[in-house]
Motif scaffolding. Structure first.
Motif, PDB file in Angstrom:
ATOM      1  N   ALA A 961       0.856  -1.189   0.113  1.00  0.00           N
ATOM      2  CA  ALA A 961       0.026   0.355  -0.085  1.00  0.00           C
ATOM      3  C   ALA A 961       0.786   1.279   0.182  1.00  0.00           C
ATOM      4  CB  ALA A 961      -0.881   0.060   1.260  1.00  0.00           C
ATOM      5  N   ILE A 962       0.541   2.218  -0.604  1.00  0.00           N
ATOM      6  CA  ILE A 962       1.189   3.439  -0.752  1.00  0.00           C
ATOM      7  C   ILE A 962       0.923   4.222   0.590  1.00  0.00           C
ATOM      8  CG2 ILE A 962       1.184   5.545  -1.887  1.00  0.00           C
ATOM      9  CD1 ILE A 962       0.529   4.202  -4.681  1.00  0.00           C
ATOM     10  N   VAL A 963       2.044   4.841   1.269  1.00  0.00           N
ATOM     11  CA  VAL A 963       1.552   5.505   2.551  1.00  0.00           C
ATOM     12  C   VAL A 963       2.254   6.967   2.058  1.00  0.00           C
ATOM     13  CG1 VAL A 963       1.759   3.431   4.045  1.00  0.00           C
ATOM     14  CG2 VAL A 963       3.910   4.581   3.145  1.00  0.00           C
ATOM     15  N   GLN A 964       2.955   7.265   1.048  1.00  0.00           N
ATOM     16  CA  GLN A 964       3.309   8.526   0.789  1.00  0.00           C
ATOM     17  C   GLN A 964       3.335   8.717  -0.474  1.00  0.00           C
ATOM     18  OE1 GLN A 964       6.797   9.609   2.946  1.00  0.00           O
ATOM     19  NE2 GLN A 964       7.242  11.580   1.629  1.00  0.00           N
ATOM     20  N   ARG A 965       2.667   9.854  -1.093  1.00  0.00           N
ATOM     21  CA  ARG A 965       2.730  10.330  -2.275  1.00  0.00           C
ATOM     22  C   ARG A 965       3.285  11.641  -2.569  1.00  0.00           C
ATOM     23  NH1 ARG A 965      -0.825   7.317  -5.746  1.00  0.00           N
ATOM     24  NH2 ARG A 965      -2.554   6.102  -4.430  1.00  0.00           N
ATOM     25  N   ASN A 966       3.699  12.037  -3.808  1.00  0.00           N
ATOM     26  CA  ASN A 966       4.038  13.179  -4.185  1.00  0.00           C
ATOM     27  C   ASN A 966       2.634  14.221  -4.319  1.00  0.00           C
ATOM     28  OD1 ASN A 966       5.298  15.555  -5.402  1.00  0.00           O
ATOM     29  ND2 ASN A 966       5.084  14.887  -7.407  1.00  0.00           N
ATOM     30  N   LEU A 967       2.600  14.924  -3.464  1.00  0.00           N
ATOM     31  CA  LEU A 967       1.526  15.716  -3.232  1.00  0.00           C
ATOM     32  C   LEU A 967       1.694  17.330  -4.100  1.00  0.00           C
ATOM     33  CD1 LEU A 967       0.571  14.981   0.657  1.00  0.00           C
ATOM     34  CD2 LEU A 967      -0.272  13.951  -1.650  1.00  0.00           C
ATOM     35  N   SER A 968       2.625  17.455  -4.529  1.00  0.00           N
ATOM     36  CA  SER A 968       3.134  18.769  -5.161  1.00  0.00           C
ATOM     37  C   SER A 968       3.026  18.511  -6.904  1.00  0.00           C
ATOM     38  CB  SER A 968       4.298  19.175  -4.868  1.00  0.00           C
ATOM     39  OG  SER A 968       4.843  20.236  -5.857  1.00  0.00           O
ATOM     40  N   VAL A 969       2.575  19.456  -7.447  1.00  0.00           N
ATOM     41  CA  VAL A 969       2.385  19.436  -8.986  1.00  0.00           C
ATOM     42  C   VAL A 969       3.204  20.343  -9.716  1.00  0.00           C
ATOM     43  CG1 VAL A 969      -0.096  19.293  -8.697  1.00  0.00           C
ATOM     44  CG2 VAL A 969       0.942  21.411  -9.010  1.00  0.00           C
ATOM     45  N   ASN A 970       4.557  20.968  -8.670  1.00  0.00           N
ATOM     46  CA  ASN A 970       5.476  21.466  -9.347  1.00  0.00           C
ATOM     47  C   ASN A 970       6.298  20.965 -10.335  1.00  0.00           C
ATOM     48  OD1 ASN A 970       4.634  23.137  -6.835  1.00  0.00           O
ATOM     49  ND2 ASN A 970       6.180  24.523  -7.404  1.00  0.00           N
ATOM     50  N   ASP A 971       6.836  19.655 -10.103  1.00  0.00           N
ATOM     51  CA  ASP A 971       7.521  18.948 -10.899  1.00  0.00           C
ATOM     52  C   ASP A 971       7.008  18.157 -12.035  1.00  0.00           C
ATOM     53  OD1 ASP A 971       9.860  19.718  -9.300  1.00  0.00           O
ATOM     54  OD2 ASP A 971       9.384  18.049  -8.154  1.00  0.00           O
ATOM     55  N   ALA A 972       5.726  18.340 -12.312  1.00  0.00           N
ATOM     56  CA  ALA A 972       5.035  17.252 -13.183  1.00  0.00           C
ATOM     57  C   ALA A 972       5.493  17.603 -14.518  1.00  0.00           C
ATOM     58  CB  ALA A 972       3.625  17.486 -13.103  1.00  0.00           C
ATOM     59  N   VAL A 973       6.206  16.534 -15.221  1.00  0.00           N
ATOM     60  CA  VAL A 973       6.410  16.596 -16.754  1.00  0.00           C
ATOM     61  C   VAL A 973       6.069  15.111 -16.948  1.00  0.00           C
ATOM     62  CG1 VAL A 973       8.209  18.428 -16.686  1.00  0.00           C
ATOM     63  CG2 VAL A 973       8.712  16.222 -16.153  1.00  0.00           C
ATOM     64  N   SER A 974       5.592  14.755 -18.558  1.00  0.00           N
ATOM     65  CA  SER A 974       5.167  13.646 -18.830  1.00  0.00           C
ATOM     66  C   SER A 974       6.237  12.719 -18.969  1.00  0.00           C
ATOM     67  CB  SER A 974       4.478  13.896 -20.017  1.00  0.00           C
ATOM     68  OG  SER A 974       5.046  14.465 -21.210  1.00  0.00           O
ATOM     69  N   LYS A 975       7.495  13.171 -19.030  1.00  0.00           N
ATOM     70  CA  LYS A 975       8.713  12.305 -19.528  1.00  0.00           C
ATOM     71  C   LYS A 975       9.057  11.728 -18.344  1.00  0.00           C
ATOM     72  CE  LYS A 975      12.389  15.835 -19.417  1.00  0.00           C
ATOM     73  NZ  LYS A 975      13.366  16.305 -20.259  1.00  0.00           N
ATOM     74  N   ASP A 976       8.835  12.068 -16.824  1.00  0.00           N
ATOM     75  CA  ASP A 976       9.385  11.756 -15.568  1.00  0.00           C
ATOM     76  C   ASP A 976       8.043  11.153 -14.893  1.00  0.00           C
ATOM     77  OD1 ASP A 976      10.437  11.148 -13.268  1.00  0.00           O
ATOM     78  OD2 ASP A 976      11.254  12.998 -12.993  1.00  0.00           O
ATOM     79  N   PRO A 977       7.680   9.598 -14.807  1.00  0.00           N
ATOM     80  CA  PRO A 977       6.564   9.643 -14.006  1.00  0.00           C
ATOM     81  C   PRO A 977       6.809   9.741 -12.516  1.00  0.00           C
ATOM     82  CG  PRO A 977       7.862   7.731 -14.827  1.00  0.00           C
ATOM     83  CD  PRO A 977       8.426   8.888 -15.538  1.00  0.00           C
ATOM     84  N   THR A 978       8.009   9.965 -12.013  1.00  0.00           N
ATOM     85  CA  THR A 978       8.203  10.208 -10.796  1.00  0.00           C
ATOM     86  C   THR A 978       7.701  11.578 -10.233  1.00  0.00           C
ATOM     87  OG1 THR A 978      10.446  10.828 -10.764  1.00  0.00           O
ATOM     88  CG2 THR A 978      10.050   8.515 -10.481  1.00  0.00           C
ATOM     89  N   SER A 979       7.696  12.300 -11.314  1.00  0.00           N
ATOM     90  CA  SER A 979       7.356  13.766 -10.817  1.00  0.00           C
ATOM     91  C   SER A 979       5.980  14.171 -10.898  1.00  0.00           C
ATOM     92  CB  SER A 979       8.094  14.661 -11.910  1.00  0.00           C
ATOM     93  OG  SER A 979       7.511  14.511 -13.298  1.00  0.00           O
ATOM     94  N   LEU A 980       5.065  13.187 -11.615  1.00  0.00           N
ATOM     95  CA  LEU A 980       3.651  13.577 -11.665  1.00  0.00           C
ATOM     96  C   LEU A 980       3.128  13.390 -10.226  1.00  0.00           C
ATOM     97  CD1 LEU A 980       3.057  11.414 -14.717  1.00  0.00           C
ATOM     98  CD2 LEU A 980       3.446  13.691 -14.470  1.00  0.00           C
ATOM     99  N   PHE A 981       1.911  14.108  -9.868  1.00  0.00           N
ATOM    100  CA  PHE A 981       1.320  14.498  -8.756  1.00  0.00           C
ATOM    101  C   PHE A 981       0.611  12.895  -8.461  1.00  0.00           C
ATOM    102  CE2 PHE A 981      -3.081  14.195  -6.795  1.00  0.00           C
ATOM    103  CZ  PHE A 981      -2.790  14.838  -5.701  1.00  0.00           C
ATOM    104  N   GLY A 982       0.648  12.407  -7.170  1.00  0.00           N
ATOM    105  CA  GLY A 982       0.295  11.173  -6.697  1.00  0.00           C
ATOM    106  C   GLY A 982       1.419   9.989  -7.106  1.00  0.00           C
ATOM    107  N   ALA A 983       2.378  10.357  -7.397  1.00  0.00           N
ATOM    108  CA  ALA A 983       3.446   9.572  -7.780  1.00  0.00           C
ATOM    109  C   ALA A 983       3.946   8.877  -6.351  1.00  0.00           C
ATOM    110  CB  ALA A 983       4.813  10.092  -8.580  1.00  0.00           C
ATOM    111  N   PRO A 984       4.011   7.549  -6.200  1.00  0.00           N
ATOM    112  CA  PRO A 984       4.447   6.891  -4.877  1.00  0.00           C
ATOM    113  C   PRO A 984       6.119   7.359  -4.453  1.00  0.00           C
ATOM    114  CG  PRO A 984       3.745   5.224  -6.392  1.00  0.00           C
ATOM    115  CD  PRO A 984       3.745   6.371  -7.192  1.00  0.00           C
ATOM    116  N   ARG A 985       5.907   8.027  -3.353  1.00  0.00           N
ATOM    117  CA  ARG A 985       7.066   8.247  -2.646  1.00  0.00           C
ATOM    118  C   ARG A 985       7.517   7.104  -1.653  1.00  0.00           C
ATOM    119  NH1 ARG A 985       7.907  11.043  -6.101  1.00  0.00           N
ATOM    120  NH2 ARG A 985       8.018  13.243  -6.603  1.00  0.00           N
ATOM    121  N   ARG A 986       6.524   6.633  -1.042  1.00  0.00           N
ATOM    122  CA  ARG A 986       6.855   5.554   0.037  1.00  0.00           C
ATOM    123  C   ARG A 986       5.896   4.561  -0.027  1.00  0.00           C
ATOM    124  NH1 ARG A 986      10.443   6.098   4.291  1.00  0.00           N
ATOM    125  NH2 ARG A 986      11.345   7.673   2.894  1.00  0.00           N
ATOM    126  N   ARG A 987       5.960   3.324  -0.009  1.00  0.00           N
ATOM    127  CA  ARG A 987       5.042   2.297   0.432  1.00  0.00           C
ATOM    128  C   ARG A 987       5.154   1.420   1.692  1.00  0.00           C
ATOM    129  NH1 ARG A 987       2.038   0.384  -4.466  1.00  0.00           N
ATOM    130  NH2 ARG A 987       2.837   1.265  -6.357  1.00  0.00           N
TER     131      ARG A 987
END
Length: 1001
Positions: A961-987
């Motif tokens: 289960a995801i317990v921490q997500r990226n809650l910022s839209v600042n870094d969102a670029v389509s070529k980097d899935p880790t930068s998108l809003f909601g991307a998992p930061r910690r499970r």
């Protein structure tokens, strides 16, 4: 210890207050007598003969005695109804007392006395209730966790894991408190909190703890300096019996799964090994005793490699942590009434490659060194009806979190779309030095009153703390090279190849502070009827804080006037047999002081602003630095530093006015019921309302800012839009800009080179004379700050001969517009001044607050298994905590109106660094998930020693289960899935097996 056994059930319960008051009088009118009977046993459950049991009436001193037989049994009859004190004594054992036992006419109260082998001269100790008995002497709902009782519950090897067993508690958020800073952490009853930011500091080893107490729900006036809870670690003590243990625990990479999925950020423990040992016993029998303990822990944390084409690769460099700890404690019994304890301990924490993530170069991580020395001294004088305790404790510590290249080498951060990796060195180095000294004096007296018993508690507490923090930018500046537009690449370490480089300055911190807490208290526990007790009390506190260290040259004095905390509780024993009790409590609790509350006082200069320059001069070495004077001497549009810069405001401060220490107003209701001799059910409700929340407020905030609607955002480098939480181009419904910047923009449009340029959409040139910008900032109580918690919890506990179990369900609702302990805010860039002076940070602030889920369950079961194995199970189910997406205004972005017209950078100069919640607070939440942990151990005995092999399986269901997500839209670029809003930061921590071995006696 003495455990209450339920007697025969009363056939009639008084249904009204009149009947309730008359029942004991009717019983007395019949002149019938009652009986106390029971058994005395050792800690191992063996019957003890020749134990002298005294039963003394509290209001008259009438005393009856009996001596236990060969089976440990005793019986005392002919007792007039009322409240009695039971005392048990046996040579070679510790004296045990039960202060409140109600004897009912015509009934037999059965009790069980457990005596601990100990020096005969050890002082009398107050007997605590068993997990399934009810404490009818107080309205407080104390959670006391005996480490021995939960030894078979699978959990981590930290004191924090004990706290996680308590209903309504998660990650430092205790009973709705605003994080660790809201708690009062104690060592043997003395506060040892962090003087700068509050919260836990020492975190003693679990092997050094006898028990852990959590207080807060209905706590009396002798307990204070918190808004969440008091978390008190009670350390072990030696006795005449020598005991010792050697332990080892190991989690191997081969015994550990991974929950880091391809193209995801994350960090999880890959290895942990621990070796510990302790022993305790006599130095001089019956007089002087010792306890010694030591532990060394090594653990590694792995992170994914996000800069390679291999999707599930992990970085070869891991975060490495080493924790060395040692403790020594002496206990002296100079006489039958007195006891002296002296404790000293030392910890040395080290970390390599701390803060390493999936994109930064390992050279940009930190090396951490943190030595700490702590100590305590306690004197206790205890009699049968009174006691006096004097306690002193403190610590001295320092911590350095530095870059590997040293203070003089700047970091290099690639200025590109999406996430920006850092190279060469850490951006900042940080050095801190917390220090604290505190103590308390408490006198307790018990006497007969009003036909019942009255217990008085009076005393005082004092804490003095010191906090220094220096955060400096390595090299004095940071280089941000641009990606080469022709190749789409950049070599961060080859400055000669850079097409250009932006650069950043400032953002530093310098705090030198002192704090002082003083509290005086008076608490009364009065039983005015055999089955009714009230607990009035009052606590008066005073709090002070200084910046600049030396009081004689202090830049600022924050003083909160002495404020009384009134508290009143009620305990109603519905049956008169201590087996069905209703409790109610109302009280206020002021928070202890920390520099967190006043480091933004005007004149403190604790924080500096960040300056962002769009370009710099050509350099051939990435290690090149400039001083501010050299920078200003080379301002040039083409060959030097850009003549203009963007300033991110971080140094907001205000004059101190009407400063008041924050507090919480609390109402607690509970029902406790024993079911038979070994079961207990409890339902409790707590309402907590935070008051006098401290923060910065601009009293002209509404008139100093103007609204820009529907502002589009795009990346400065690529000119491409930033994506919002739905994957669409981000458009901010509202952005507030300062009138200072707006007026100057209008003047430039009216009087500049292109005088025909129209005014900004939605404004006119007439607004130049109308708009005002007159900040009036104060550090004070925030008038509109709100935070309220409602929590309902139900639990059941049983202690059987061969097994025990516990289960709880908790509903929590936290609402308001203040996330933490103060009105300040925490964003991705760090600690900010908050919405009281940052207009954009007031958008969407009302709603559900995070920190703890709306619903969670906890349950554990321990007992004997086949083949001589003992084991336990711990399971949780939780609804995820509430979260909110956000955006931060930084120099990386350009802004456009709905008609796609460009907005000049200068319009946002006054709001750079501010964050915006782009949905209603708490509109989303993490997914629900369940975990199951298992434990088993097998004991072998040889040569007078016990050998124990153990195994723990954590996350046996392999939840990811995801317990921490990226809650910022600042870094969102389509070529980097880790930068998108909601991307998992910690499970959730993955499935892992811990093996252990210990030798003990």
């Amino acid at each position: 210890m003495i455990h209450l056994w339920s007697a025969r059930r009363r056939t009639l319960v008084c249904a009204s207050a009149i009947a309730f008051m008359s029942c004991p009088l009717a019983a007395q009118g019949r002149q019938a007598t009652g009986t106390v009977s029971g058994a005395a046993v050792s800690e191992a459950g063996t019957p003890l003969a020749d134990v002298t049991v005294s039963v003394e009436r509290n209001d008259s001193g009438e005393t009856h005695t009996a001596v236990t037989d060969e089976r440990g049994g005793f019986r005392v009859g002919g007792l007039n109804p009322g409240l009695y004190r039971v005392t048990a004594r046996r040579i070679g054992h510790r004296v045990a007392q039960l202060h409140f036992l109600r004897v009912m006419a015509g009934q037999t109260a059965e009790i069980r006395v457990t005596l601990s082998a100990s020096p005969t001269l050890l002082s009398t100790v107050e007997v605590r209730s068993s997990p399934t008995s009810i404490d009818v002497a107080t309205s407080e709902l104390t959670r006391r966790i005996e480490v021995a009782d939960v030894a078979l519950v699978p959990m981590g090897r930290t004191a924090a894991s004990l706290v996680e067993l308590v209903p309504g508690v998660r990650n430092g958020f205790v009973w709705g408190g605003a994080g660790e800073a809201a708690n009062n952490y104690q060592l043997d009853g003395v506060a040892v909190n962090h003087p700068g930011i509050g919260g836990d500091f020492l975190a003693p080893s679990i092997d050094w703890i006898e028990s852990l107490e959590l207080r807060g729900l209905g706590a009396g006036a002798e307990h204070g300096a918190f808004q969440g809870a008091i978390i008190n670690a009670i350390t072990k003590t030696g006795s005449n019996v020598w005991r010792g243990a050697l332990r080892s625990h190991y989690i191997s990479p081969r015994l550990t799964d991974s929950n880091i999925l391809p193209n995801e950020e994350g960090a999880e423990q890959s290895m942990r090994r621990e070796f510990s040992g302790d022993m305790r016993g006599p130095i001089v029998r019956d007089r002087l005793f010792y306890f010694l303990g030591a532990i060394v822990t090594d653990r590694n944390v792995q992170v994914p490699q996000l800069l390679t084409v291999i999707p599930d690769d992990v970085r070869p460099v891991e975060q490495q942590f080493r924790d060395l700890r040692g403790i020594g404690k002496l206990t002296l019994r100079p006489g039958p009434l007195d006891r002296l304890d002296a404790l000293v301990g030392h910890t040395s924490n080290r970390a390599e490659h701390a803060n390493l993530d999936g994109i930064d170069d390992p050279a940009a991580s930190n090396r951490v060194r943190s030595p700490t020395t702590f100590y305590e001294a306690i004197w206790a004088r205890t009699g049968l009806t009174s006691s006096l305790d004097a306690k002193l404790a403190g610590f001295t510590s320092s911590q350095s979190t530095v870059g590997y290249a040293g203070d003089s080498v700047p970091a290099v951060q690639v200025f590109s779309a999406g996430r920006q990796p850092v190279f060469q060195n850490a951006i900042f180095s940080e050095r801190t030095a917390p220090r604290s000294l505190g103590g308390n004096l408490t006198y307790r007296k018990e006497h007969a009153a009003f036909g019942g018993v009255n217990r008085l508690v009076v005393g005082g507490e004092y804490t003095r703390g010191f906090w220094k923090k220096a955060r400096t930018r390595n090299g004095g500046m940071t280089w941000l090279p641009y990606v080469n537009p022709a190749t789409g690449t950049v070599n961060p370490l080859d400055a000669a190849s850079w097409v250009d480089a932006a650069n950043e300055w400032g953002g530093e911190v310098d705090i030198d502070s002192e704090i002082e807490d003083l509290g005086l208290f008076f608490q009364n526990y009065l039983s005015i009827r055999p089955n009714f007790t009230i607990t009035p009390g009052v606590r008066v506190g005073r709090w002070k804080g200084w910046l600049a260290g030396d009081r004689s040259q202090a830049k600022f004095l924050a003083a909160s006037d002495a404020r009384p905390d009134g508290r009143i509780g009620m305990i109603w024993d519905l049956t008169g047999r201590n087996d069905f009790v209703v409790k109610a409590h109302l009280g206020t609790y002021h928070q202890s002081m920390s520099s967190l509350f006043f480091d933004r006082a005007a004149g403190s200069n604790s924080y500096t602003n960040e300056h962002f320059y769009f370009q710099g001069p050509p350099i051939g070495d990435s290690r090149t630095t400039f001083t501010p004077a050299q920078r200003d001497a080379r301002l040039d549009t083409f060959t030097g530093f850009s003549p203009t810069y963007l300033e991110t405001i971080l140094n907001e401060a205000g004059s101190v006015e009407n400063f008041r220490q924050p507090y919480v107003r609390q109402t607690v209701l509970s029902i406790e019921k024993e079911l038979g001799q070994r079961w207990k059910v409890e339902v409790s409700f707590a309402n907590r309302v935070n008051k006098d929340i401290v923060g910065l407020v601009d009293r002209n905030l509404d008139q100093n800012y103007s609204l820009l609607p529907n502002v589009a955002v795009r990346d400065r480098v690529t000119q491409q839009p930033i994506f919002d939480q739905f994957g669409n181009p981000l458009v901010l419904p509202q952005v507030w800009i300062s009138n200072y910047d707006l007026v100057r923009a209008l003047i430039r449009r009216r009087d500049g080179f292109f005088r025909s340029q129209p005014p900004l959409t939605g404004f006119s040139f007439a607004d130049i004379d109308r708009l005002k910008f007159e900040p009036d900032i104060a550090l004070t109580t925030l008038p509109g700050a709100r935070r309220r918690t409602n929590q309902l919890s139900a639990s059941v506990r049983t202690e059987q001969q061969t097994w025990s179990a516990f289960a709880s369900a908790t509903f929590t609702d936290i609402r308001g517009n203040v996330e933490g302990l103060t009105g300040f805010a925490t964003t991705r860039s760090g600690f900010t001044a908050g919405p009281g002076v940052r207009r954009n940070e007031g958008i969407n602030t009302d709603g559900r607050l995070g920190g703890i889920p709306a619903f969670d369950t906890k349950a554990w079961l321990t007992g004997q298994l086949p083949w001589g194995i003992r084991g336990g199970l711990f399971t949780t189910f939780t609804l995820g905590e509430y979260i909110t997406p956000g955006f931060q205004i930084t120099p990386r972005y350009q802004f456009l109106l709905s008609d796609r017209s460009m907005l000049e950078d200068s319009l946002f100069a006054g709001v750079l660094g501010q964050s915006i919640l782009i949905e209603e607070r708490g509109a989303r939440k993490y997914p629900s998930y369940a975990t199951v942990d298992l434990r088993g151990e097998k004991r072998f005995t040889a040569g007078g020693l016990s050998y124990v092999i153990s195994g723990d399986v954590f996350n046996a269901l392999a939840s990811d289960a995801i317990v921490q997500r990226n809650l910022s839209v600042n870094d969102a670029v389509s070529k980097d899935p880790t930068s998108l809003f909601g991307a998992p930061r910690r499970r959730a921590a993955p499935l892992r097996l811990q093996v252990g071995f210990r030798i003990e006696r």
